[in-house]
Design a protein around this motif. Sequence first.
Motif, PDB file in Angstrom:
ATOM      1  N   UNK A 152       0.615 -12.913   0.986  1.00 49.13           N
ATOM      2  CA  UNK A 152       0.579 -13.341  -0.408  1.00 49.13           C
ATOM      3  C   UNK A 152       1.488 -14.554  -0.568  1.00 49.13           C
ATOM      4  N   UNK A 153       0.959 -15.625  -1.121  1.00 48.97           N
ATOM      5  CA  UNK A 153       1.776 -16.805  -1.400  1.00 48.97           C
ATOM      6  C   UNK A 153       2.765 -16.464  -2.507  1.00 48.97           C
ATOM      7  N   UNK A 154       4.053 -16.573  -2.220  1.00 46.98           N
ATOM      8  CA  UNK A 154       5.063 -16.124  -3.177  1.00 46.98           C
ATOM      9  C   UNK A 154       5.108 -17.004  -4.419  1.00 46.98           C
ATOM     10  N   UNK A 155       4.620 -18.243  -4.332  1.00 40.46           N
ATOM     11  CA  UNK A 155       4.647 -19.135  -5.490  1.00 40.46           C
ATOM     12  C   UNK A 155       3.434 -18.948  -6.395  1.00 40.46           C
ATOM     13  N   UNK A 156       2.252 -18.784  -5.800  1.00 46.78           N
ATOM     14  CA  UNK A 156       1.031 -18.698  -6.601  1.00 46.78           C
ATOM     15  C   UNK A 156       0.533 -17.270  -6.778  1.00 46.78           C
ATOM     16  N   UNK A 232      10.386 -13.818   3.606  1.00 46.70           N
ATOM     17  CA  UNK A 232      10.481 -15.230   3.927  1.00 46.70           C
ATOM     18  C   UNK A 232      10.125 -16.083   2.730  1.00 46.70           C
ATOM     19  N   UNK A 233      10.501 -17.365   2.728  1.00 48.44           N
ATOM     20  CA  UNK A 233      10.274 -18.223   1.561  1.00 48.44           C
ATOM     21  C   UNK A 233       8.808 -18.414   1.217  1.00 48.44           C
ATOM     22  N   UNK A 234       7.922 -18.297   2.202  1.00 50.52           N
ATOM     23  CA  UNK A 234       6.499 -18.468   1.916  1.00 50.52           C
ATOM     24  C   UNK A 234       5.714 -17.180   1.886  1.00 50.52           C
ATOM     25  N   UNK A 237       6.630 -13.851   6.501  1.00 57.69           N
ATOM     26  CA  UNK A 237       7.489 -13.239   7.519  1.00 57.69           C
ATOM     27  C   UNK A 237       6.831 -11.974   8.061  1.00 57.69           C
ATOM     28  N   UNK A 238       6.989 -11.756   9.362  1.00 54.47           N
ATOM     29  CA  UNK A 238       6.449 -10.544   9.962  1.00 54.47           C
ATOM     30  C   UNK A 238       5.069 -10.681  10.556  1.00 54.47           C
ATOM     31  N   UNK A 239       4.508 -11.889  10.618  1.00 56.19           N
ATOM     32  CA  UNK A 239       3.168 -12.066  11.191  1.00 56.19           C
ATOM     33  C   UNK A 239       3.239 -12.002  12.721  1.00 56.19           C
ATOM     34  N   UNK A 240       3.619 -10.836  13.218  1.00 58.79           N
ATOM     35  CA  UNK A 240       3.792 -10.653  14.656  1.00 58.79           C
ATOM     36  C   UNK A 240       2.469 -10.767  15.399  1.00 58.79           C
ATOM     37  N   UNK A 241       1.361 -10.521  14.702  1.00 54.44           N
ATOM     38  CA  UNK A 241       0.057 -10.612  15.344  1.00 54.44           C
ATOM     39  C   UNK A 241      -0.291 -12.007  15.820  1.00 54.44           C
TER      40      UNK A 241
END
Length: 398
Positions: A152-156, A232-234, A237-241
């Motif tokens: 999910x985009x944290x800004x939009x 994370x700012x965007x 974070x956590x996209x380990x895949x």
Amino acid sequence: MDTPGSQSSLHRANLERVLRAVRMAGSLTQAEIARTTGLSAATVSNIVRELKESGTVVVADTSSGGRRARSVSLSGDAGIVVGVDFGHSHLRVAVGNLAHRVLAEESEPMNVDVSAEQGFARAEALVERLLEQAGFRPDKVIGVGLGVPGPIDVETGALGSTAILPGWTGIAPGRELSQRLGMPVHVDNDANLGALGELVWGAGRGLADLAYIKVASGVGSGLVINGQIYRGPGGTAGEIGHITLDESGPVCRCGNRGCLETFVGSRYLLNLLNASHQRELTLSEVVRLAQQGDLGCRRVIADAGRQIGTGVATLCNLLNPRRVILGGDLAEAGELVLSPIRDSVARYAIPSAARQLSIVPGTLGGRAEVLGALALVMSEMGETGAIGHASPAAAARA
């Protein structure tokens, strides 16, 4: 009006700290509240008495360490929360209260290619049905937690392009569902909610640092640092895949080559087995066959575990979590997948970090994300949310 630094403002802040601690834990003794919040035992005792008189919390006799204690939990009347989880092939909704009691829950299959419009319509209908089943009006709902399989985009607030639901890319699911239900909606990706669910309800209880790795159609990870989900700012974070394992490997849906997901996602694993088994399998069937002794299925699961372990080792070296919790369909394989993961971690992780790490299966199964959605509301709601349901006298005192 309270002024910063005034006695009433300090009292309000302390009251909110106590409420948040109890809300996230479900139930705490007064001594545990004091340790969690850093408040004195006398302050906690006074606040608990006030909240009890207002009907916001209930207090029961219990024992802790062999000694008599008082257990504090939020009243079942303090408010209702709703969790909605959109998965790769399902929709699950739960209704619960702030005392951590699930009052109604239901799951139904949903085609991954269904349009966003149809998906939201089904979610709206299921939420309304479960609220009616639980006997609560919509105005009792404090908030809704929504989980979706993508960043999910944290800004939009929009769903990112790497989502498993490609037809939903660019849609702001929280805003859409909020408009339909007329309720505040908090949205996050499913891996973060799985981490939050296990932190509050399952295998991560009592820990401040952990990673939840979900392996199903794709691979995602939710990170908990100092007791909080780290996005994370965007929000990615956590996209380990999408850790690169082989620069010449298969092309991933993210556009890169050789990502971890291309070697352990369900589509890749099933393609390895469909020919030898002369039919199309599901990941759940592969796990069941492996547990029954099918050598091909066991080999595929073990290989996947070793690849996942490589990603876990990288995560371990970077963040040094106390625990890694495996969720998703592949977690049902138990030690068949966990043991190879541990082998890779032992080989590739810094020894001191590996020694401190435990790797366990989640305890919530397919419910982790929807329970995490309930916990998301509890963590994101305004700190005065439960106070607002208290008596007018208590609100005035607070």
